[in-house]
Scaffold this motif. Structure first.
Motif, PDB file in Angstrom:
ATOM      1  N   ASP A   1       0.781  -1.245   0.000  1.00 47.11           N
ATOM      2  CA  ASP A   1       0.000   0.000   0.000  1.00 47.11           C
ATOM      3  C   ASP A   1       0.812   1.295   0.000  1.00 47.11           C
ATOM      4  OD1 ASP A   1      -1.920  -1.972   0.253  1.00 47.11           O
ATOM      5  OD2 ASP A   1      -2.475  -1.459   2.294  1.00 47.11           O
TER       6      ASP A   1
ATOM      7  N   GLN B   1       0.971   4.176  -1.599  1.00 47.30           N
ATOM      8  CA  GLN B   1       0.104   4.891  -2.531  1.00 47.30           C
ATOM      9  C   GLN B   1       0.131   6.400  -2.272  1.00 47.30           C
ATOM     10  OE1 GLN B   1      -2.720   1.570  -1.316  1.00 47.30           O
ATOM     11  NE2 GLN B   1      -3.777   2.413  -3.112  1.00 47.30           N
TER      12      GLN B   1
ATOM     13  N   GLU C   1      -2.366  -2.822  -3.254  1.00 45.98           N
ATOM     14  CA  GLU C   1      -2.912  -1.468  -3.219  1.00 45.98           C
ATOM     15  C   GLU C   1      -4.262  -1.507  -2.535  1.00 45.98           C
ATOM     16  OE1 GLU C   1      -0.908   0.069  -7.406  1.00 45.98           O
ATOM     17  OE2 GLU C   1      -3.033  -0.518  -7.405  1.00 45.98           O
TER      18      GLU C   1
ATOM     19  N   PRO D   1      -7.489   1.074  -4.686  1.00 44.65           N
ATOM     20  CA  PRO D   1      -6.772   1.979  -5.585  1.00 44.65           C
ATOM     21  C   PRO D   1      -7.664   2.978  -6.332  1.00 44.65           C
ATOM     22  CG  PRO D   1      -6.778  -0.237  -6.479  1.00 44.65           C
ATOM     23  CD  PRO D   1      -7.323  -0.323  -5.082  1.00 44.65           C
ATOM     24  N   SER D   2      -8.936   2.676  -6.501  1.00 44.03           N
ATOM     25  CA  SER D   2      -9.808   3.642  -7.180  1.00 44.03           C
ATOM     26  C   SER D   2      -9.941   4.924  -6.350  1.00 44.03           C
ATOM     27  CB  SER D   2     -11.184   3.041  -7.462  1.00 44.03           C
ATOM     28  OG  SER D   2     -11.838   2.715  -6.262  1.00 44.03           O
TER      29      SER D   2
ATOM     30  N   GLY E   1      -5.381   5.644  -5.258  1.00 45.30           N
ATOM     31  CA  GLY E   1      -4.375   5.727  -6.308  1.00 45.30           C
ATOM     32  C   GLY E   1      -3.504   4.478  -6.380  1.00 45.30           C
ATOM     33  N   SER E   2      -2.718   4.409  -7.429  1.00 43.19           N
ATOM     34  CA  SER E   2      -1.824   3.274  -7.655  1.00 43.19           C
ATOM     35  C   SER E   2      -0.558   3.414  -6.812  1.00 43.19           C
ATOM     36  CB  SER E   2      -1.435   3.211  -9.133  1.00 43.19           C
ATOM     37  OG  SER E   2      -2.574   3.024  -9.924  1.00 43.19           O
ATOM     38  N   THR E   3       0.217   2.363  -6.793  1.00 38.41           N
ATOM     39  CA  THR E   3       1.515   2.391  -6.118  1.00 38.41           C
ATOM     40  C   THR E   3       2.341   3.554  -6.685  1.00 38.41           C
ATOM     41  OG1 THR E   3       1.438   0.004  -5.816  1.00 38.41           O
ATOM     42  CG2 THR E   3       3.610   1.039  -5.668  1.00 38.41           C
TER      43      THR E   3
ATOM     44  N   CYS F   1       6.481   1.422  -8.260  1.00 38.17           N
ATOM     45  CA  CYS F   1       5.698   0.637  -9.221  1.00 38.17           C
ATOM     46  C   CYS F   1       6.556   0.120 -10.365  1.00 38.17           C
ATOM     47  CB  CYS F   1       4.518   1.448  -9.741  1.00 38.17           C
ATOM     48  SG  CYS F   1       3.257   0.402 -10.513  1.00 38.17           S
TER      49      CYS F   1
ATOM     50  N   SER G   1      -5.011  -5.215  -6.273  1.00 40.02           N
ATOM     51  CA  SER G   1      -6.021  -4.390  -5.621  1.00 40.02           C
ATOM     52  C   SER G   1      -6.661  -5.180  -4.493  1.00 40.02           C
ATOM     53  CB  SER G   1      -7.078  -4.002  -6.661  1.00 40.02           C
ATOM     54  OG  SER G   1      -8.149  -3.351  -6.048  1.00 40.02           O
TER      55      SER G   1
END
Length: 189
Positions: A20, A22, A57, A60-61, A64-66, A71, A81
């Motif tokens: 996580d 993020q 993650e 993530p929605s 956010g992404s890593t 990443c 996710s």
């Protein structure tokens, strides 16, 4: 408190799990920039030594992404996710870990007292040897981080510094990738 297991990390038996890391979370994490660098260091060493690097993650929605700096070092498949606070609660993640054939897991990421702790305990319950890097995990406060590390250690998870993990994976200064690894060490003091 359980007796500490003795684990000798081997690159052919290990996987690195990034939990996580993020963009929404990192600004509120105690020493988030330093943490990101320690994780990046260990992920670079892992990639050099062909240790698979997986990532989870949290939602993530929304979160956010890593972060990009990490990443780019994650192995295929892309980060997993999850909505559960334990990576072990993410079936695709556990399937990929099992398919890797690795029995040792090194954990880094956030937050120490929540997702890292729950993932570590879930992996122990699933029969993995688990190491958590205290300098590679953090939380929104130093107190939360320290309490999380206490719980993790009391559960029987072995703590190890990211640099100690790197050198344990290398095993010897005669390792064919030692000079490249040493260069990475010098880039991440």
């Amino acid at each position: 408190m359980q007796e500490m297991p003795r684990i000798t990390l081997k690159p052919t038996q290990s996987a690195l799990i990034v939990i996580d890391v993020q963009p929404v979370l990192m600004p509120s994490i105690h020493q988030g920039d330093v943490l990101t660098e320690r994780i990046r260091f260990l992920a670079r060493i892992a990639r050099l030594l062909e240790v698979p690097v997986f990532a989870t993650e949290q939602n993530p929605s929304r979160m956010g992404s890593t972060v990009d700096a990490i990443c780019e070092l994650v192995a295929d498949p892309a980060p997993f996710s999850k909505m559960a606070f334990s990576g072990g609660g993410c079936a695709p993640f556990m399937d990929a870990l099992k398919a890797s054939g690795r029995g040792q897991v090194v954990l880094v990421g956030v937050e120490t007292h929540i997702c890292v702790s729950q993932t570590a305990q879930g992996l122990l319950d699933a029969g993995y040897e688990v190491v958590v890097c205290p300098d590679g995990v953090s939380a929104r406060s130093l107190e939360r981080h320290k309490l999380g590390m206490e719980r993790i250690r009391d559960a029987g998870v072995v703590p190890a510094h990211t640099e100690a993990v790197a050198y344990e994976w290398l095993g010897t200064a005669e390792h064919p990738r030692f000079r490249e690894a040493l260069s990475i060490v010098k880039q991440h003091p």
